[in-house]
Scaffold this active site. Structure first.
Site, mmCIF file in Angstrom:
data_model
loop_
_atom_site.group_PDB
_atom_site.id
_atom_site.type_symbol
_atom_site.label_atom_id
_atom_site.label_comp_id
_atom_site.label_asym_id
_atom_site.label_seq_id
_atom_site.Cartn_x
_atom_site.Cartn_y
_atom_site.Cartn_z
ATOM 1 N N GLU A 133 0.905 -1.376 -0.010
ATOM 2 C CA GLU A 133 0.119 0.145 -0.057
ATOM 3 C C GLU A 133 0.938 1.225 -0.003
ATOM 4 O O GLU A 133 0.298 2.323 -0.647
ATOM 5 C CB GLU A 133 -0.869 0.197 1.268
ATOM 6 C CG GLU A 133 -2.182 -0.939 1.178
ATOM 7 C CD GLU A 133 -1.668 -2.073 2.028
ATOM 8 O OE1 GLU A 133 -0.547 -2.457 2.078
ATOM 9 O OE2 GLU A 133 -2.692 -2.737 2.542
ATOM 10 N N ASP A 179 -1.934 -5.299 3.215
ATOM 11 C CA ASP A 179 -2.115 -5.557 4.563
ATOM 12 C C ASP A 179 -2.982 -6.773 4.949
ATOM 13 O O ASP A 179 -4.099 -6.964 4.136
ATOM 14 C CB ASP A 179 -2.730 -4.265 5.483
ATOM 15 C CG ASP A 179 -1.632 -3.300 5.694
ATOM 16 O OD1 ASP A 179 -0.448 -3.688 5.486
ATOM 17 O OD2 ASP A 179 -2.244 -2.272 5.934
ATOM 18 N N ASP A 214 -5.947 -7.776 6.236
ATOM 19 C CA ASP A 214 -7.295 -7.653 6.761
ATOM 20 C C ASP A 214 -8.197 -7.268 5.505
ATOM 21 O O ASP A 214 -7.834 -7.550 4.375
ATOM 22 C CB ASP A 214 -7.392 -6.638 7.783
ATOM 23 C CG ASP A 214 -6.913 -5.142 7.438
ATOM 24 O OD1 ASP A 214 -6.436 -5.010 6.203
ATOM 25 O OD2 ASP A 214 -6.723 -4.394 8.330
ATOM 26 N N GLU A 228 -9.537 -4.877 4.358
ATOM 27 C CA GLU A 228 -9.234 -3.594 3.397
ATOM 28 C C GLU A 228 -8.172 -4.399 2.539
ATOM 29 O O GLU A 228 -8.163 -3.902 1.541
ATOM 30 C CB GLU A 228 -8.976 -2.517 4.319
ATOM 31 C CG GLU A 228 -9.431 -1.121 3.990
ATOM 32 C CD GLU A 228 -10.815 -0.992 3.680
ATOM 33 O OE1 GLU A 228 -11.706 -1.639 4.346
ATOM 34 O OE2 GLU A 228 -11.378 -0.499 2.460
ATOM 35 N N TYR A 259 1.154 -5.981 12.749
ATOM 36 C CA TYR A 259 -0.084 -5.333 12.328
ATOM 37 C C TYR A 259 -0.883 -4.770 13.388
ATOM 38 O O TYR A 259 -1.045 -5.194 14.194
ATOM 39 C CB TYR A 259 -0.760 -5.983 11.385
ATOM 40 C CG TYR A 259 -1.712 -5.478 10.373
ATOM 41 C CD1 TYR A 259 -1.389 -4.212 9.826
ATOM 42 C CD2 TYR A 259 -3.014 -5.853 10.443
ATOM 43 C CE1 TYR A 259 -2.033 -3.621 8.908
ATOM 44 C CE2 TYR A 259 -3.884 -5.147 9.720
ATOM 45 C CZ TYR A 259 -3.512 -4.188 9.018
ATOM 46 O OH TYR A 259 -4.182 -3.286 8.258
ATOM 47 N N ARG A 292 -3.986 -3.467 13.378
ATOM 48 C CA ARG A 292 -5.238 -3.294 13.197
ATOM 49 C C ARG A 292 -5.682 -4.731 13.638
ATOM 50 O O ARG A 292 -5.739 -5.883 12.737
ATOM 51 C CB ARG A 292 -5.829 -3.039 12.121
ATOM 52 C CG ARG A 292 -5.765 -1.694 11.686
ATOM 53 C CD ARG A 292 -6.436 -0.967 10.286
ATOM 54 N NE ARG A 292 -6.088 0.277 9.901
ATOM 55 C CZ ARG A 292 -5.309 0.544 9.068
ATOM 56 N NH1 ARG A 292 -4.739 -0.469 8.363
ATOM 57 N NH2 ARG A 292 -4.669 1.786 9.089
ATOM 58 N N HIS A 342 -5.062 -13.962 13.391
ATOM 59 C CA HIS A 342 -4.219 -12.682 13.667
ATOM 60 C C HIS A 342 -3.477 -12.952 15.008
ATOM 61 O O HIS A 342 -3.588 -13.656 15.617
ATOM 62 C CB HIS A 342 -5.203 -11.498 13.573
ATOM 63 C CG HIS A 342 -5.644 -11.045 12.205
ATOM 64 N ND1 HIS A 342 -6.537 -10.078 11.926
ATOM 65 C CD2 HIS A 342 -5.590 -11.780 11.056
ATOM 66 C CE1 HIS A 342 -6.644 -10.076 10.612
ATOM 67 N NE2 HIS A 342 -6.384 -11.047 10.009
#
Ligand SMILES: [Zn+2]
Ligand SMILES: [Zn+2]
Length: 706
Positions: free
Chosen positions: A27, A100, A102, A104, A323, A325, A369
């Site tokens: 990203e 990433d 997740d 998104e 990470y 989140r 996660h």
């Protein structure tokens, strides 16, 4: 130094442009830079700069007649990026999507894959997932690439479309009925409702007076006669004492002053305080606010930097934390092993539990996660501090200490409770706590709380837990002093970043990726403001909330919103069809929408007259609503388009200026107060002064900022 570097990597790609066999997409340039170092010459790493393909801005882009079919486009501002990425992909053996881990991130990868396949339908595309940007984690991920996870993608699509429908159907309704530029959002409106409800509770709150009665005692004989200690009246007979006023407490004081006192009971117990789990996003935001004073938005911005990579001298760029989140408290076995070794070396064997503590994640949390932890516990805060900015170091230290503590043994305290009897029915109580073994507090205890968390209403202030003298049961005590203190019950505290995020998580509203954006949206839209950290609704925020609660009761219910979140979780787990979530929502929502279009009060048609006159044509000014809240507009509209902000009654403090302070707001930014003589005078201030010396509104006209 860090800033200059970031700039340099932004314009130019960080990597050898050609000759590489594989393309890798992440990203951000910072992440690209870190990962590039681990992969070597065969890989060209490019940054997508977030979402490249998305719903259009100018229209809803969701076909409600056709099964919620989304219309994805490459927005004008992303066309260059898309071109660059496609050019990079041309002729490559394979493309690795390393966004990433997740929903998104998965969706970004899916959209990228779509763009690449448009260009070359046979292109080899692989998804790689890692939760920390370190040599080992990246290497492991590239050994085990996978396909794009459509369940994750669909969960993201469903959320995006849900929010889009609400935003793009509710907002126009508000424009029509209230004022242009207003907007409403699904999760954000529920959060705003919490803030508004709390504010009204506070307004309604009537403080109740109450008194407490404390005594100072010392032993009558023995070795500790000089030792004076405090004790609070705890019971009269079997009842808790209640003193609503001074007269009542004085009466008891009189009674007590002639009594004799003795130690009736001494209870010594050992209390074990267990360490907490390492951080989830929610807990990190809460403690970062209460312990080091960072807002949720700031916390996430800094955490992202630590995750994406920090330049560590000779070592180069490396991700310092996992990470950020996540709602999981899992820990990778290798990280646990490293922590055990570190704790043994640094603190000794006594600090290691016989079996590592096991922490349970929130129900429905992503078990694949991990918690937020340092990527290596051996990178102590001290060892990296020269490479970090102050706020980065503070946050890293918090994460590092929390993780180390989470793998240690409990702290042990000795709690002594002394009960003293006066006469035959007056019971006093003193409690003292002494630490016997620091346990995990050796790692986490030292971080001081900088910001006091406001106390809940009615909570009694604890007596200063000083050292308790050595006493024996039956020992006679001297009474030195009796003192009565007046207190008032306190209203519930206003929300701050920490308590709001805590509530959102408890209620199941929002997810790790949405807590911070929800708060910043409320602030940027001027639906609430921050004063000394407290979130206070604006008049506009209250008005919007009232309207939405009245016409969209269900949508504004915390339970309903939590149910939608669970629906999205089920999509991610693959146990629910994503369109089903949309239908479940849209049915009831659309019914309310149709009704609201007809029945919602039209504030635009019923403008409130004021005593102010138009500076251009002299007609009366009316109160209207816009995205800055209330403003004044000429009743001669549309012939006269004069508008101005509501007088604040405060003047510009610049010498000789004489302008008035008026509320200003630019889209997507927080409201502030500026001088009405702008642009001649550029004075601005975030908040109005407390009390103005001169409350006469200025006669100086000001255009309403647009
Ligand atoms: Zn006018
Ligand atoms: Zn001025």
């Amino acid at each position: 130094m860090a800033k200059a570097k970031k700039k340099a990597s932004k314009g130019k790609r960080a990597v050898g442009d050609s000759g590489a066999a594989h393309l890798v997409i992440v990203e951000s340039p910072a992440k690209a830079k870190t990962i590039n170092k681990f992969l070597g010459k065969d890989y060209q790493v490019e940054a997508s700069m977030g979402h490249v393909r998305d719903l259009p801005k100018s229209r809803m882009g969701v076909d409600l007649e056709k099964d919620f079919t989304p219309e994805y486009i490459i927005s004008p501002k992303n066309i260059k990026t898309a071109k660059r990425l496609k050019a990079s992909a041309a002729g490559k053996k394979s493309v690795y999507l390393a966004t990433d881990p997740d929903r998104e991130g998965e969706a970004i990868s899916w959209h990228l894959a779509h763009i690449f396949r448009e260009q070359d339908s046979k292109i080899d595309i692989k998804r790689v997932e890692f939760h920390e940007i370190t040599q080992e984690a990246v290497a492991r991920a590239f050994e085990r690439p996978r396909d794009i996870g459509m369940n994750l993608v669909n969960a993201q699509q469903a959320r995006r479309i849900l929010d889009r429908i609400v935003g793009y159907q509710l907002s126009p309704l508000l424009w029509k009925k209230v004022g242009r530029g207003l907007s409403a959002g699904r999760v954000q409106s529920v959060a705003l409702r919490f803030i508004v409800d709390r504010e009204r509770e506070i307004r309604k709150f009537v403080p109740q007076e109450y008194w407490t009665l404390d005594a100072k005692f010392s032993p009558q004989e023995g070795d500790h006669q000089e030792k004076i200690f405090l004790s609070r009246l705890d019971r009269i007979g079997s009842e808790k004492p209640v003193f609503p006023n001074q007269a009542e407490v004085e009466k008891i004081k009189q009674e007590l002053s002639v009594l004799s006192f003795e130690v009736s009971k001494i209870d010594k117990t050992e209390r074990r305080r267990r360490p907490q789990a390492p951080y989830t996003t929610s807990k990190l935001q809460q403690e970062s606010y209460t312990r080091i004073g960072f807002s949720s938005v700031n916390t996430m911005r800094i955490a992202q930097k630590l995750y994406e990579g920090v330049e560590l001298g000779n070592e180069g760029s490396v991700g310092l934390i996992t990470y950020m989140r996540t709602d999981s408290v899992n820990i990778a076995p290798t990280a646990r092993q490293e922590a055990i070794q570190f704790i043994g070396e640094k603190f000794g064997k006594d600090y290691l539990p016989s079996t590592p503590p096991v922490y349970k994640s929130r129900k429905g949390a992503q078990e694949a996660h991990e918690a937020i932890r340092p990527t290596s516990v051996y990178r102590t805060p001290d060892s990296v501090k020269e490479y970090l900015a102050d706020d980065e170091l503070k946050l890293y230290e918090l994460i590092w200490r929390k993780f180390v503590a989470s793998q240690m043994v409990p702290a042990i305290d000795e709690v002594t409770a002394i009960v003293i009897l006066g006469g035959d029915k007056f019971w006093f109580k003193t409690t003292g706590t002494r630490n016997i073994f620091p346990g995990f507090t050796a790692a986490f205890g030292e971080i001081k709380t900088e910001k006091e968390v406001s106390k809940e209403s009615g909570e009694e202030e604890a007596l200063e837990a000083g050292e308790v003298p050595v006493l024996e049961v039956g020992q006679k005590l001297n009474l030195h002093e009796l003192f009565a203190d007046q207190h008032f019950t306190k209203p519930p505290a206003r929300f701050n970043d920490a308590s709001l995020v805590k509530l959102l998580e408890e209620k199941g509203i929002g997810r790790p990726s949405t807590y911070a954006p929800t708060i910043s949206t409320l602030l940027n839209r001027d639906y609430c403001e921050k004063k000394g950290g407290a979130l206070i609704p604006t008049e506009l925020g209250e008005m919007i909330t009232d309207l939405l609660v009245e016409y969209f009761p269900k949508v504004l219910e915390a339970e309903f919103t939590a149910l939608m979140e669970e629906g999205l979780d089920e999509v991610e787990e693959g146990t629910r069809e994503w369109k089903k979530v949309l239908y479940d929502f849209y049915g009831p929502f659309n019914e309310l929408l149709i009704k609201a279009r007809e029945e919602m009060k039209n504030f635009k048609r019923e403008p409130v007259p004021t005593e102010f006159k138009c500076d251009i044509c002299g007609k009366q000014l009316l109160i209207k609503f816009g995205r800055f809240g209330k403003f004044l507009a000429c009743s001669g509209f549309p012939d006269c388009k004069y508008t101005r902000s509501i007088p604040t009654g405060f003047f510009c403090p610049e010498p000789g200026c004489g302008g008035e302070l008026v509320k200003r707001k630019a889209k997507g930014r927080r409201a502030f107060y500026g001088c009405s003589n702008y642009p001649q005078c550029t004075y601005t201030v975030q908040q109005l002064p407390k009390k103005g010396e001169n409350s006469e509104p200025s006669s100086d006209p000001t255009s309403h900022p647009t």
